[in-house]
Write a protein that holds these residues in place. Structure first.
Motif, PDB file in Angstrom:
ATOM      1  N   VAL A 108       0.817  -1.225   0.000  1.00 24.09           N
ATOM      2  CA  VAL A 108       0.000   0.000   0.000  1.00 24.09           C
ATOM      3  C   VAL A 108       0.848   1.272   0.000  1.00 24.09           C
ATOM      4  CG1 VAL A 108      -1.954  -1.127   1.118  1.00 24.09           C
ATOM      5  CG2 VAL A 108      -0.197  -0.033   2.535  1.00 24.09           C
ATOM      6  N   ALA A 109       2.166   1.128  -0.127  1.00 22.23           N
ATOM      7  CA  ALA A 109       3.051   2.299  -0.093  1.00 22.23           C
ATOM      8  C   ALA A 109       2.721   3.249  -1.240  1.00 22.23           C
ATOM      9  CB  ALA A 109       4.510   1.854  -0.179  1.00 22.23           C
ATOM     10  N   ASN A 110       2.708   4.539  -0.931  1.00 26.93           N
ATOM     11  CA  ASN A 110       2.373   5.528  -1.958  1.00 26.93           C
ATOM     12  C   ASN A 110       3.471   6.575  -2.161  1.00 26.93           C
ATOM     13  OD1 ASN A 110       2.149   7.011   0.378  1.00 26.93           O
ATOM     14  ND2 ASN A 110      -0.073   7.275   0.270  1.00 26.93           N
ATOM     15  N   SER A 111       4.663   6.295  -1.608  1.00 23.53           N
ATOM     16  CA  SER A 111       5.789   7.197  -1.805  1.00 23.53           C
ATOM     17  C   SER A 111       7.091   6.440  -1.620  1.00 23.53           C
ATOM     18  CB  SER A 111       5.734   8.361  -0.803  1.00 23.53           C
ATOM     19  OG  SER A 111       6.008   7.897   0.510  1.00 23.53           O
ATOM     20  N   PHE A 112       8.172   7.035  -2.081  1.00 20.92           N
ATOM     21  CA  PHE A 112       9.503   6.429  -1.948  1.00 20.92           C
ATOM     22  C   PHE A 112       9.877   6.260  -0.477  1.00 20.92           C
ATOM     23  CE2 PHE A 112      14.218   7.192  -1.791  1.00 20.92           C
ATOM     24  CZ  PHE A 112      14.588   5.956  -2.296  1.00 20.92           C
TER      25      PHE A 112
END
Length: 409
Positions: A108-112
């Motif tokens: 579900v990660a939405n960024s670096f």
């Protein structure tokens, strides 16, 4: 000459267990290693997806690997030292739980930045898993330490090979969120490790009741010689894992850039390489038990150099063939190195496993970060040309003393 001397320290090795090889335990812990490394292999397998979705540079791709490997490497020696003194049979479950949580957050990660935090949790899981699971394999070896490590490593390498294949079939066509389904595999791993924990606890209770005396192999090497030999082994680990990280992190990009294959095709080539690594691992341990671990290490690392030097310059067909040969030969070294190190430091299985797994992961992480930056400055093809020379470091194996017992016909 080696002698066997009694030793009464509170360690985790018992003659009662090492009298016979417990294959059921070996294959169970190998299966747990399969699950652990399969889940870890998912992350580099989907690097092309992350690169496109988050518009990452190769240096940032390298930083993902570096973050995961750094958390895995720093903690492992400390976990190993602690469990040498006080065993924790169910700590393996804690490690797999960290991996499960990390996978969920990756999905579900939405960024670096979110990705870096997520993979660090997976790294922590790895740091807890490897020292104690290596000890379980050691306890169940029945004296066949090379064979036991090969069976244990076979599970991990097979998992590393299957991971990219499953990623190609499940994640790449459907997207990042499908990583969450691999949490179900982590749950299976937790159940398997619970069963291992029960056996491990029973072993420790039996040891306390029977008050068994441990046998320790004394190699009569000076402290200076032991330290210098460990340094040689760590340099060899550097050579092996710096090269391996060029494959695991950037092989798919190399194939895509040079030969214009699809992402899924490139992952099939990676699967072939990692499958060869799994097969080669099985060969290395028994050969070390039979002919001497020093010679297996020598052939495994230095012997692969002609093939690594050729790989960047041949057509696609031969790249596939050479990568399989490289995987077969290079992978036979780690089991031999690990067992050789336990013979240098008898009674310190957890420390040795933590140190060498940790250093291997650390070198892979540092290597990935450095090679990613180099690829941004030059090209992926240039990275492979440079890394091709790393196995030549295997020449320093000649400085290792001959300490292992060999089988007599």
């Amino acid at each position: 000459m080696q002698t066997v001397t009694p030793h009464n320290k509170n360690t985790n090795e018992s003659p009662e267990l090492v009298q016979k090889t417990l294959y059921s335990i070996l294959f169970t812990i190998s299966f747990a290693h399969f699950i652990n490394d399969l889940l870890q292999a998912i992350i580099p397998s989907v690097y092309p997806l992350f690169k496109e979705k988050f518009q990452l540079s190769f240096a940032q791709i390298g930083m993902i690997t570096f973050t995961y490997q750094l958390t895995a490497s720093i903690l492992q020696p400390f976990v190993g030292m602690y469990t040498d003194k006080k065993s924790k049979p169910f700590s393996l479950i804690i490690g797999m739980t960290f991996t499960l949580v990390g996978l969920f957050f990756v999905s579900v990660a939405n960024s670096f930045t979110y990705l870096l935090i997520s993979v660090s949790l997976i790294g922590i899981g790895s740091s807890i898993f490897h020292p104690e699971s290596s000890r379980v394999a050691h306890l169940a070896s029945g004296g066949k330490k090379g064979l036991a490590q090969s069976i244990f490593q076979l599970g991990g390498n097979a998992g590393s090979a299957i991971g990219p294949l499953l990623a190609a079939l499940i994640i790449m066509p459907n997207g990042q969120y499908y990583i969450i389904y691999f949490c179900l595999i982590a749950l299976i791993g937790i159940f398997v490790l619970y069963k291992i924990g029960i056996w491990y606890r029973q072993h420790l209770e039996s040891k306390r009741v029977n008050k068994t005396v441990e046998t320790i192999i004394n190699h009569h090497l000076s402290r200076k010689k032991v330290v210098s030999s460990l340094i040689v082994l760590l340099i060899l680990i550097f050579s092996k894992y710096f090269y391996l990280t060029s494959i695991t992190s950037y092989y798919t990009f190399f194939l895509i850039e040079k030969f214009h294959v699809s992402i899924q095709e490139s992952q099939l080539y990676l699967f072939a390489f990692l499958g060869a690594v799994a097969i080669g691992t099985v060969i290395g341990g028994p050969l070390g038990d039979t002919f001497g671990r020093k010679y297996v290490i020598w052939v495994s690392i230095l012997g692969v150099a002609p093939f690594t030097l050729l790989l960047p310059y041949v057509p696609l067909f031969w790249v596939g063939i050479l990568s399989v040969i490289i995987g077969l030969i290079l992978s036979s070294a780690f089991s031999a190195i690990l067992v050789y190190a336990t013979e240098l430091l008898p009674g310190k299985v957890g420390l040795v496993a933590g140190l060498f797994f940790g250093f291997a992961f650390g070198m892979a992480g540092v290597g990935s970060a450095i090679l990613g930056k180099l690829a941004d400055i030059t090209s992926i093809e240039y990275v492979f040309q440079v890394c091709a020379f790393l196995p030549l470091i295997g020449i320093i194996t000649g400085f290792l003393p001959n300490i292992e017992n060999r089988k007599k016909n």
